[in-house]
Design an enzyme around this catalytic site. Structure first.
Site, short mmCIF file in Angstrom:
data_model
loop_
_atom_site.label_atom_id
_atom_site.label_comp_id
_atom_site.label_asym_id
_atom_site.label_seq_id
_atom_site.Cartn_x
_atom_site.Cartn_y
_atom_site.Cartn_z
N PRO A 1 0.80 -1.21 0.00
CA PRO A 1 0.00 0.00 0.00
C PRO A 1 0.83 1.27 0.00
O PRO A 1 1.89 1.35 0.63
CB PRO A 1 -0.82 -0.10 1.29
CG PRO A 1 -0.08 -1.05 2.15
CD PRO A 1 0.60 -2.01 1.22
N ASN A 2 0.34 2.22 -0.76
CA ASN A 2 0.88 3.57 -0.88
C ASN A 2 2.17 3.66 -1.70
O ASN A 2 2.64 4.76 -1.97
CB ASN A 2 1.07 4.24 0.49
CG ASN A 2 -0.26 4.39 1.20
OD1 ASN A 2 -1.22 4.87 0.62
ND2 ASN A 2 -0.32 3.95 2.43
N ARG B 1 12.39 4.92 12.58
CA ARG B 1 11.12 5.65 12.51
C ARG B 1 10.27 5.36 13.74
O ARG B 1 10.78 4.93 14.77
CB ARG B 1 10.41 5.27 11.20
CG ARG B 1 11.27 5.67 9.98
CD ARG B 1 10.63 5.43 8.67
NE ARG B 1 9.40 6.22 8.57
CZ ARG B 1 8.45 5.95 7.71
NH1 ARG B 1 8.56 4.94 6.87
NH2 ARG B 1 7.36 6.71 7.65
N GLU C 1 12.55 -9.27 2.20
CA GLU C 1 11.73 -8.11 2.56
C GLU C 1 12.55 -6.85 2.32
O GLU C 1 13.70 -6.76 2.76
CB GLU C 1 11.34 -8.23 4.04
CG GLU C 1 10.50 -7.09 4.55
CD GLU C 1 10.14 -7.25 6.03
OE1 GLU C 1 9.44 -6.37 6.54
OE2 GLU C 1 10.59 -8.23 6.68
N ASN D 1 7.93 -5.58 -0.62
CA ASN D 1 7.89 -4.39 0.20
C ASN D 1 6.44 -4.27 0.63
O ASN D 1 5.61 -3.74 -0.10
CB ASN D 1 8.33 -3.14 -0.58
CG ASN D 1 8.33 -1.90 0.29
OD1 ASN D 1 7.68 -1.86 1.32
ND2 ASN D 1 9.03 -0.88 -0.15
N HIS E 1 12.46 -2.46 2.35
CA HIS E 1 11.82 -1.19 2.71
C HIS E 1 12.72 -0.07 2.22
O HIS E 1 13.94 -0.13 2.40
CB HIS E 1 11.64 -1.07 4.23
CG HIS E 1 10.71 -2.10 4.78
ND1 HIS E 1 9.35 -1.96 4.74
CD2 HIS E 1 10.96 -3.30 5.36
CE1 HIS E 1 8.79 -3.03 5.28
NE2 HIS E 1 9.75 -3.85 5.66
N ALA F 1 3.00 -0.66 4.97
CA ALA F 1 2.44 -0.69 6.32
C ALA F 1 1.93 -2.06 6.73
O ALA F 1 1.82 -2.35 7.92
CB ALA F 1 1.31 0.34 6.43
N ARG G 1 4.70 11.16 -2.45
CA ARG G 1 4.44 10.95 -1.02
C ARG G 1 5.74 11.06 -0.23
O ARG G 1 6.65 10.26 -0.39
CB ARG G 1 3.83 9.57 -0.81
CG ARG G 1 3.59 9.27 0.66
CD ARG G 1 3.08 7.85 0.85
NE ARG G 1 2.98 7.58 2.28
CZ ARG G 1 3.34 6.45 2.84
NH1 ARG G 1 3.83 5.47 2.11
NH2 ARG G 1 3.21 6.29 4.14
N TYR H 1 10.88 8.79 1.38
CA TYR H 1 10.84 7.70 0.40
C TYR H 1 11.59 8.00 -0.90
O TYR H 1 11.69 7.13 -1.75
CB TYR H 1 9.39 7.33 0.08
CG TYR H 1 8.64 6.87 1.29
CD1 TYR H 1 8.91 5.64 1.88
CD2 TYR H 1 7.66 7.67 1.89
CE1 TYR H 1 8.23 5.21 3.01
CE2 TYR H 1 6.97 7.25 3.01
CZ TYR H 1 7.26 6.03 3.57
OH TYR H 1 6.59 5.61 4.69
#
Length: 144
Positions: free
Chosen positions: A11-12, A108, A99, A75, A101, A78, A19, A24
């Site tokens: 998502p996103n 964070r 995985e 990835n 990111h 969230a 964004r 990012y």
């Protein structure tokens, strides 16, 4: 025959480039996918990229990878921090998983420090932007 790698973005990630570019980066998802496919080809890998904002669709894509891909780069965005369903799907297909990111999730908010995906992954790459996808491909090329 080239090893087939499925790259899933959660998502996103379709909002990359607009964004929170300070977090990012300025690359769009299309930029990241192009870089990933090209790097994969340079390693002799056939890379397919998919993105969804929907948890169930990501689960379905993971399940469909069984028999059509030899490894997954994910990835989960969230969903890393919330999705037992994605964890279970990855575990069920039992394919090698890396995985990725873009940001360093450990630098964070505290809720981002836990991932349900990490326990079923060969490795986790975070905080290196789109280079993380290239590193994941290189690791899988060696593994396969």
């Amino acid at each position: 025959m080239a090893h087939r790698i499925l790259v899933l973005n959660g998502p996103n990630l379709n909002m990359l480039g607009t964004r929170e570019p300070q977090t990012y980066g300025a690359q769009t998802l299309a930029d990241v996918e192009k870089l990933t496919v090209e790097h994969g080809a340079s390693l002799g890998l056939e890379v397919t990229c998919k993105q969804s904002n929907h948890e169930g669709e990501l689960v379905t894509l993971i399940q469909q990878a069984l028999g059509s891909a030899e490894a997954i780069i994910i990835n989960p965005g969230a969903y890393s921090h919330t999705s037992v369903a994605i964890h279970d799907a990855l575990r069920a297909v039992a394919l090698p998983v890396v995985e990725v990111h873009l940001s360093n999730i450990h630098a964070r908010e505290a809720f981002r420090h836990h991932s349900y995906v990490s326990p079923v992954a060969l490795g986790v790459i975070c905080g290196l932007g789109s280079t993380g996808y290239k590193l994941a491909l290189s690791a899988l090329a060696e593994k396969l």
